[in-house]
Every structure is written in C-alpha cells, then in structure tokens.
Design a protein around this motif. Structure first.
Motif, short mmCIF file in Angstrom:
data_model
loop_
_atom_site.label_atom_id
_atom_site.label_comp_id
_atom_site.label_asym_id
_atom_site.label_seq_id
_atom_site.Cartn_x
_atom_site.Cartn_y
_atom_site.Cartn_z
N VAL A 166 0.84 -1.19 0.00
CA VAL A 166 0.00 0.00 0.00
C VAL A 166 0.88 1.24 0.00
N ARG A 167 0.28 2.36 -0.38
CA ARG A 167 1.00 3.63 -0.40
C ARG A 167 -0.01 4.76 -0.25
N ALA A 168 0.49 5.97 -0.17
CA ALA A 168 -0.37 7.14 0.00
C ALA A 168 -1.36 7.23 -1.16
N GLY A 169 -2.60 7.54 -0.82
CA GLY A 169 -3.66 7.63 -1.82
C GLY A 169 -4.54 6.41 -1.89
N ASP A 170 -4.07 5.28 -1.35
CA ASP A 170 -4.88 4.06 -1.37
C ASP A 170 -6.01 4.17 -0.35
N CYS A 171 -7.11 3.48 -0.66
CA CYS A 171 -8.25 3.41 0.25
C CYS A 171 -8.21 2.07 0.97
N VAL A 172 -8.23 2.11 2.31
CA VAL A 172 -8.20 0.88 3.11
C VAL A 172 -9.46 0.83 3.96
N ALA A 173 -9.92 -0.38 4.24
CA ALA A 173 -11.12 -0.55 5.05
C ALA A 173 -10.88 -1.66 6.06
#
Length: 222
Positions: free
Chosen positions: A203-210
């Motif tokens: 993952v990196r900045a800008g990704d959406c995590v839930a």
C-alpha cells in the motif's frame, strides 16, 4: 485419301456434340458418313454436395450436449433417451446437428445471461467501492516504527471503536520498499482499494483501506 474433319455443334441444353465428315466432301455426297462423338452432360446447377459422415468425435460431442441439457432440465428423460439413441444411429453430421439445434441456442442464451449477471455484479461492486468525496485520513507512520497495529483493543496503535472491527484486526508493516498491509484473522476482513487483504499487500499514499466498515485514505506525513 480423304481426311476426317471435326465440326463442333452446341445445341440448346448444354450438350456439345461433334460430327466428323470427310474433308472436301459434302454430307450425303459419295456416301460420306457422319459420326456422332460421345456426348457429355454439362454440370447441373444446384446439385447437392455430398454429406459428411459422422465421426466418433462429433458423436461424443453431441452426446455431451444432450447430457448437459438433461442435467439442466431442458430435456425430459424420455426425450434424452430418444435423442441419445438417434445420435448413436446417426450416419452423417447433418443428422447429429439436428439433435442439438435447440439446445445450442438455449446454451448461448444461458452464456449471455451469465455474462450479463457478471457485468451487473462488477458494476455493483464498483459502485459499492466508489470512494466518497471525503474520507478520514490515515497518516502512514514516520520514524523507526516497524509495525503499526489497528483494532478495537486499547493496546492497538490505532483504536477503532466499531463493532465490525476485531480486537486485533490488521497491521501496517514497514519494508524496504514502503508499507505492507496485513490482516490478522479479523471477522469482517481488511480491504485495500476493494481487494481482500490477507498478508503482504503493498500500500501507499492515496490508497483506500477498510477495516470492517471503517474506511480511510492513506496519506504521507505532511
């Protein structure tokens, strides 16, 4: 010595005949005789092409289609037995094709229906994971932090008081190339950009995590 000379004659009807007469002698003069050469029929238009014999592979393929139609309920037992017997007795491909014409059209309809259902499911998934305009931000840790834990437990680095979040839900792990997201066996799962996360998901900045129903957008430290 008199020589024979060939004259061509093409009457209506497509047949060509040849008459042989003695050169320089008119027919009927001095008993000159005329001889009809063999006549050949011209090819007739619209003639049927020879039928192809049914091979064992063709027969097996038709039997598989009949069996699938019976399993799917499109053929009654009696109809299946009747067509199976006809397939075993068929002599050419035309007879075999006639046994499964209706099943093939139904099969194509079923394929189109399944394709439509898949497209509809993909569209529902896309809409479900369309990011809202404003998501809370989860800033990726700085410093020497190697593991960042997320869960409902008070010992987590990020505490989420939501019933869909497990006590030890997930964690961010620092690697040489950045951060990886890993699920810790949560009940309601962890996702990144709509994908179910097990372990080692980059993952990196800008990704959406839930985490369960709680969603964040990752961001670098300002």
């Amino acid at each position: 010595m008199a020589r024979l000379k060939r004259r061509s004659h093409v009457p209506l009807g497509g047949r060509r005949s040849y008459r042989y007469v003695m050169a320089g002698v008119e027919p009927g003069q001095y008993g000159a005789q005329q001889f009809d050469a063999p006549q050949f029929d011209a090819p007739q238009s619209g003639a049927q092409s020879p039928t192809l014999r049914a091979s064992d592979q063709d027969r097996d393929r038709v039997i598989r289609v009949l069996r699938d139609g019976s399993v799917d309920g499109k053929l009654s037992h009696d109809t299946f037995i009747h067509r199976l017997d006809a397939a075993l007795r068929a002599r050419d491909q035309r007879e075999l094709s006639g046994l499964v014409t209706d099943l093939r059209s139904r099969r194509a309809d079923r394929v189109r229906s399944l394709a439509g259902q898949c497209l509809a499911a993909a569209e529902r998934l896309r809409r479900a994971w369309s990011l809202p305009p404003h998501l809370p931000t989860l800033v990726l840790p700085q410093g020497e932090t190697a593991v960042f834990t997320i869960g409902r437990s008070g010992d987590s680095d990020l505490v989420l008081a939501d019933i869909t979040v497990s006590r030890q839900h997930a964690e961010l792990r620092r690697t040489e190339d950045g951060w990886e997201l890993a699920d810790l066996g949560s009940t309601n799962g962890t996702r990144a950009n709509g994908w179910r996360v097990r372990s080692g998901f980059r993952v990196r900045a800008g990704d959406c995590v839930a985490f369960g129903r709680v969603m964040f957008r990752l961001a670098d430290h300002a």
